[in-house]
Design a protein around this motif. Structure first.
Motif, PDB file in Angstrom:
ATOM      1  N   ALA A 161       3.449  -8.726 -17.414  1.00 28.85           N
ATOM      2  CA  ALA A 161       3.970  -9.412 -18.728  1.00 28.85           C
ATOM      3  C   ALA A 161       4.791 -10.633 -18.437  1.00 28.85           C
ATOM      4  O   ALA A 161       4.751 -11.721 -19.153  1.00 28.85           O
ATOM      5  N   LEU A 162       5.460 -10.610 -17.259  1.00 29.27           N
ATOM      6  CA  LEU A 162       6.163 -11.661 -16.831  1.00 29.27           C
ATOM      7  C   LEU A 162       5.449 -12.890 -16.329  1.00 29.27           C
ATOM      8  O   LEU A 162       6.005 -13.957 -16.031  1.00 29.27           O
ATOM      9  N   GLY A 163       3.962 -12.585 -16.061  1.00 30.15           N
ATOM     10  CA  GLY A 163       3.364 -13.595 -15.570  1.00 30.15           C
ATOM     11  C   GLY A 163       2.830 -13.529 -14.080  1.00 30.15           C
ATOM     12  O   GLY A 163       2.197 -14.279 -13.481  1.00 30.15           O
ATOM     13  N   VAL A 164       3.387 -12.085 -13.451  1.00 31.61           N
ATOM     14  CA  VAL A 164       2.719 -12.118 -12.108  1.00 31.61           C
ATOM     15  C   VAL A 164       1.355 -11.468 -11.974  1.00 31.61           C
ATOM     16  O   VAL A 164       0.727 -10.994 -12.899  1.00 31.61           O
ATOM     17  N   LYS A 165       0.559 -12.249 -11.321  1.00 30.45           N
ATOM     18  CA  LYS A 165      -0.809 -12.008 -11.122  1.00 30.45           C
ATOM     19  C   LYS A 165      -0.982 -10.856 -10.224  1.00 30.45           C
ATOM     20  O   LYS A 165      -0.575 -10.836  -8.917  1.00 30.45           O
ATOM     21  N   ILE A 166      -1.755  -9.694 -10.887  1.00 30.06           N
ATOM     22  CA  ILE A 166      -1.805  -8.355  -9.964  1.00 30.06           C
ATOM     23  C   ILE A 166      -3.098  -8.076  -9.949  1.00 30.06           C
ATOM     24  O   ILE A 166      -3.912  -7.867 -10.690  1.00 30.06           O
ATOM     25  N   THR A 167      -3.505  -7.754  -8.708  1.00 30.51           N
ATOM     26  CA  THR A 167      -4.796  -7.380  -8.297  1.00 30.51           C
ATOM     27  C   THR A 167      -4.809  -5.989  -7.922  1.00 30.51           C
ATOM     28  O   THR A 167      -4.208  -5.544  -6.594  1.00 30.51           O
ATOM     29  N   PRO A 168      -5.523  -5.013  -8.435  1.00 25.03           N
ATOM     30  CA  PRO A 168      -5.355  -3.331  -7.819  1.00 25.03           C
ATOM     31  C   PRO A 168      -6.563  -3.322  -7.041  1.00 25.03           C
ATOM     32  O   PRO A 168      -7.738  -3.695  -7.279  1.00 25.03           O
ATOM     33  N   HIS A 169      -6.182  -2.772  -5.655  1.00 19.36           N
ATOM     34  CA  HIS A 169      -7.329  -2.506  -4.757  1.00 19.36           C
ATOM     35  C   HIS A 169      -7.750  -0.935  -4.923  1.00 19.36           C
ATOM     36  O   HIS A 169      -8.544  -0.561  -4.528  1.00 19.36           O
ATOM     37  N   SER A 170      -6.784  -0.186  -5.391  1.00 23.95           N
ATOM     38  CA  SER A 170      -7.010   1.572  -5.466  1.00 23.95           C
ATOM     39  C   SER A 170      -5.665   1.702  -6.305  1.00 23.95           C
ATOM     40  O   SER A 170      -4.607   0.979  -6.434  1.00 23.95           O
ATOM     41  N   PRO A 171      -5.598   3.069  -6.825  1.00 25.58           N
ATOM     42  CA  PRO A 171      -4.452   3.347  -7.570  1.00 25.58           C
ATOM     43  C   PRO A 171      -2.955   3.355  -6.734  1.00 25.58           C
ATOM     44  O   PRO A 171      -2.213   3.398  -7.188  1.00 25.58           O
ATOM     45  N   ASN A 172      -3.234   3.114  -5.355  1.00 19.07           N
ATOM     46  CA  ASN A 172      -2.078   3.285  -4.519  1.00 19.07           C
ATOM     47  C   ASN A 172      -1.884   1.729  -3.815  1.00 19.07           C
ATOM     48  O   ASN A 172      -0.951   1.875  -2.984  1.00 19.07           O
ATOM     49  N   GLU A 173      -2.605   0.921  -4.006  1.00 21.68           N
ATOM     50  CA  GLU A 173      -2.591  -0.618  -3.380  1.00 21.68           C
ATOM     51  C   GLU A 173      -2.662  -1.660  -4.207  1.00 21.68           C
ATOM     52  O   GLU A 173      -3.867  -1.570  -4.981  1.00 21.68           O
ATOM     53  N   TYR A 174      -1.733  -2.654  -4.283  1.00 22.69           N
ATOM     54  CA  TYR A 174      -1.856  -3.772  -5.245  1.00 22.69           C
ATOM     55  C   TYR A 174      -1.496  -5.148  -4.394  1.00 22.69           C
ATOM     56  O   TYR A 174      -0.726  -5.012  -3.575  1.00 22.69           O
ATOM     57  N   THR A 175      -1.937  -6.253  -4.928  1.00 21.27           N
ATOM     58  CA  THR A 175      -1.360  -7.422  -4.341  1.00 21.27           C
ATOM     59  C   THR A 175      -0.851  -7.975  -5.578  1.00 21.27           C
ATOM     60  O   THR A 175      -1.418  -7.837  -6.586  1.00 21.27           O
ATOM     61  N   PHE A 176       0.229  -8.618  -5.188  1.00 19.34           N
ATOM     62  CA  PHE A 176       1.040  -9.323  -6.277  1.00 19.34           C
ATOM     63  C   PHE A 176       1.316 -10.823  -5.966  1.00 19.34           C
ATOM     64  O   PHE A 176       1.599 -11.149  -4.823  1.00 19.34           O
ATOM     65  N   GLN A 177       1.080 -11.763  -6.890  1.00 21.45           N
ATOM     66  CA  GLN A 177       1.343 -13.012  -6.785  1.00 21.45           C
ATOM     67  C   GLN A 177       2.230 -13.808  -7.832  1.00 21.45           C
ATOM     68  O   GLN A 177       1.600 -14.002  -8.751  1.00 21.45           O
ATOM     69  N   ALA A 178       3.472 -13.920  -7.638  1.00 22.17           N
ATOM     70  CA  ALA A 178       4.427 -14.361  -8.530  1.00 22.17           C
ATOM     71  C   ALA A 178       4.462 -16.127  -8.350  1.00 22.17           C
ATOM     72  O   ALA A 178       5.470 -16.634  -8.302  1.00 22.17           O
ATOM     73  N   SER A 207       0.745  -1.213   0.123  1.00 26.28           N
ATOM     74  CA  SER A 207       0.170   0.014  -0.113  1.00 26.28           C
ATOM     75  C   SER A 207       0.789   1.325  -0.050  1.00 26.28           C
ATOM     76  O   SER A 207       2.199   1.091   0.380  1.00 26.28           O
ATOM     77  N   ASN A 208       0.119   2.228  -0.135  1.00 25.37           N
ATOM     78  CA  ASN A 208       0.817   3.740  -0.283  1.00 25.37           C
ATOM     79  C   ASN A 208       1.850   3.724  -1.373  1.00 25.37           C
ATOM     80  O   ASN A 208       2.949   4.518  -1.519  1.00 25.37           O
ATOM     81  N   LEU A 209       1.547   2.943  -2.458  1.00 24.18           N
ATOM     82  CA  LEU A 209       2.595   3.222  -3.674  1.00 24.18           C
ATOM     83  C   LEU A 209       2.174   4.549  -4.559  1.00 24.18           C
ATOM     84  O   LEU A 209       0.985   4.609  -4.482  1.00 24.18           O
ATOM     85  N   PRO A 210       3.337   5.165  -4.856  1.00 23.35           N
ATOM     86  CA  PRO A 210       2.870   6.332  -5.835  1.00 23.35           C
ATOM     87  C   PRO A 210       2.147   5.975  -7.048  1.00 23.35           C
ATOM     88  O   PRO A 210       2.591   5.123  -7.999  1.00 23.35           O
ATOM     89  N   ASP A 211       1.142   6.639  -7.549  1.00 22.02           N
ATOM     90  CA  ASP A 211       0.438   6.399  -8.843  1.00 22.02           C
ATOM     91  C   ASP A 211       1.240   7.318  -9.998  1.00 22.02           C
ATOM     92  O   ASP A 211       0.733   8.252 -10.318  1.00 22.02           O
ATOM     93  N   ILE A 212       2.497   6.592 -10.232  1.00 26.67           N
ATOM     94  CA  ILE A 212       3.325   7.423 -11.129  1.00 26.67           C
ATOM     95  C   ILE A 212       3.874   6.443 -12.265  1.00 26.67           C
ATOM     96  O   ILE A 212       3.507   5.181 -12.365  1.00 26.67           O
ATOM     97  N   VAL A 213       4.214   7.202 -13.301  1.00 28.08           N
ATOM     98  CA  VAL A 213       4.591   6.514 -14.469  1.00 28.08           C
ATOM     99  C   VAL A 213       5.644   5.301 -14.298  1.00 28.08           C
ATOM    100  O   VAL A 213       5.302   4.089 -14.814  1.00 28.08           O
ATOM    101  N   ASP A 214       6.564   5.529 -13.505  1.00 22.17           N
ATOM    102  CA  ASP A 214       7.668   4.589 -13.236  1.00 22.17           C
ATOM    103  C   ASP A 214       7.168   3.405 -12.564  1.00 22.17           C
ATOM    104  O   ASP A 214       7.555   2.310 -12.953  1.00 22.17           O
ATOM    105  N   VAL A 215       6.323   3.640 -11.693  1.00 21.40           N
ATOM    106  CA  VAL A 215       5.691   2.310 -10.941  1.00 21.40           C
ATOM    107  C   VAL A 215       4.519   1.526 -11.947  1.00 21.40           C
ATOM    108  O   VAL A 215       4.860   0.590 -11.925  1.00 21.40           O
ATOM    109  N   ARG A 216       3.965   2.280 -12.576  1.00 22.38           N
ATOM    110  CA  ARG A 216       3.009   1.612 -13.492  1.00 22.38           C
ATOM    111  C   ARG A 216       3.627   0.823 -14.375  1.00 22.38           C
ATOM    112  O   ARG A 216       3.052  -0.257 -14.639  1.00 22.38           O
ATOM    113  N   LYS A 217       4.880   1.387 -14.944  1.00 19.15           N
ATOM    114  CA  LYS A 217       5.538   0.838 -16.005  1.00 19.15           C
ATOM    115  C   LYS A 217       6.068  -0.817 -15.458  1.00 19.15           C
ATOM    116  O   LYS A 217       6.427  -1.682 -15.871  1.00 19.15           O
TER     117      LYS A 217
END
Length: 436
Positions: A59-76, A42-52
């Motif tokens: 693209a590498l295969g990580v499952k990504i679930t956005p909860h808000s523009p500033n919070e994500y769940t990652f499962q690799a 959580s508290n991820l900045p919603d900026i270009v470098d983070v989104r990239k």
């Protein structure tokens, strides 16, 4: 390409909250590759470098679930390691400096990691030698042709813990080696490690995932390797570079601004350096109030010689704020020597400030002397282009101080590091608009 149109010359007023820390976000997102279990940040900045970077992991295969523009769940748990050989990976990886930090986690978990020569700011050379020297000491073999600008490391046996003395206290290098070492066999000791708060945060996150790291906050890290890591939750610190940017903005525009939830315990020398410029800061709990300044006067050293402000590895002053300090000094009373030691191209934006009426002598690629105008003459508006993230925001601050209308082009550079900056500044009363 978009641009900002800024009508400056008026004071601002209000509260502003810094975004999550960009440099920490890039590290901890890459660390999610170390486990097949879910990791929520959580508290991820919603900026270009983070989104990239998030797009690259997807693209590498990580499952990504956005909860808000500033919070994500990652499962690799379903990584497509063959994606590293594709042209799409080369394109995505080359567009982002932070992509280099996927190499350590991939090497530790899958025995291989590759990266094209990453992009990012044009502020001088940023060598990758520290990263790959560390991987080799852990037992990896280097692959790649420097002429192709594509690098890789591989190992056919588990990484082995070892002692290493880093050539430089590289933040991304320390993070990358650290992430490789947590799954190595035995004990790894990293001496001359970077110890920025963001590295400390990465260490705490890894420990919460089951890693065994001691020496956190020092330049000597000891890592007892483990066989696997599990999921966790993590919250990023406030961005200290944004905090410093808002302090400089308040001072040069004569504004009354309160920075809420500033992460004061993690700011290091930032408040004291701005106080050396004569700026009054009231720290109340975790907030910083900057009152309006009619004037602010730069200190001198005890013997009366000109103040020098320079960057250094943590706990020294961060190089990312020297551009902000330089701009802020242009309207101070007195003079200061800005010494940018780490990057040889970071001061090249001062010609734009000189065109705006600032009195600056660029001594060489690393040093500039600023003779403060003491508000006797406001900066002139100008049309200019943002060369990198920090210089871009420095020019934005200068434009908000200038009496008239300025245009800043190539603002995609600013978007790489600052979240929705024009909207947040408008809430303080700034007259700024984004023009497609």
């Amino acid at each position: 390409m978009s641009q900002f149109k800024i009508r400056g010359g008026k004071p601002l007023k209000g509260d502003i909250v810094p975004q999550g820390a960009k440099n920490e976000a890039l590290q901890v997102i890459c660390a999610t590759l170390l486990t097949p279990e879910p990791v929520t940040i959580s508290n991820l900045p919603d900026i270009v470098d983070v989104r990239k970077l998030i797009d690259l992991l997807a693209a590498l295969g990580v499952k990504i679930t956005p909860h808000s523009p500033n919070e994500y769940t990652f499962q690799a748990d379903t990584i497509d390691i063959d994606y590293l050989y594709t042209d799409d990976f080369r394109r995505r990886g080359a567009a982002l400096r932070g992509s280099v930090m996927i190499v350590g986690p991939l090497l530790a978990r899958f025995g291989k990691g590759y990266i094209p020569k990453p992009g990012g700011d044009k502020i001088g050379r940023r060598r990758l030698d520290t990263h790959f020297d560390g991987f080799i000491k852990l037992g990896a073999r280097l692959r790649g042709n420097p002429g192709e600008n594509f690098y890789g490391v591989e190992t056919h046996s588990p990484l082995q813990g070892t002692y290493m003395l880093l050539e430089e206290a590289s933040v991304t290098g320390t993070a990358n080696i650290l992430m490789a070492a947590v799954l190595a066999r035995g004990t790894t000791t990293i001496y001359h490690a970077a110890c920025e708060p963001y590295i400390q945060q990465l260490c705490r996150m890894l420990n919460s995932m089951g890693a065994r790291i001691t020496g956190i906050g020092s330049n000597l890290l000891t890592i007892e390797g483990v066989t696997s890591l599990h999921g966790t939750t993590h919250r990023c610190l406030p961005d200290m570079i944004e905090v410093g940017s808002f302090i400089g903005l308040a001072a040069i525009t004569g504004s009354d601004i309160t920075i809420r939830n500033a992460g004061v315990p993690y700011l290091g020398q930032i408040p004291s350096v701005f106080r050396k410029l004569g700026i009054t800061l009231h720290i109340i709990g975790d907030d910083i109030h900057i009152p309006p300044h009619d004037h602010y006067e730069i200190d001198t050293f005890m013997d009366g010689s000109i103040m020098t402000i320079s960057d250094a590895p943590w706990p020294g002053f961060t190089p990312d704020l020297l551009s902000i300090v330089l701009v802020t000094a242009t309207q101070a009373r007195g003079s200061v020597l800005i010494h940018q030691k780490m990057f040889e191209s970071r001061l090249f934006f001062v010609d734009k400030l000189i065109d705006m009426g600032a009195q600056i002598i660029l001594c060489d690629p690393h040093r500039a002397t600023v003779i403060g105008l003491d508000r006797r003459q406001p900066l002139r508006p100008a049309t200019m282009s943002s060369p990198d993230i920090r210089a871009g925001v420095s020019l934005l601050i200068a434009a908000l101080s200038a009496d008239g209308t300025s245009i800043i082009q190539n603002i995609e550079q600013i978007d790489r590091g600052y979240q929705n900056i024009e909207h947040r500044l408008r809430l303080l009363g700034a007259d700024i608009e984004r023009i497609p």
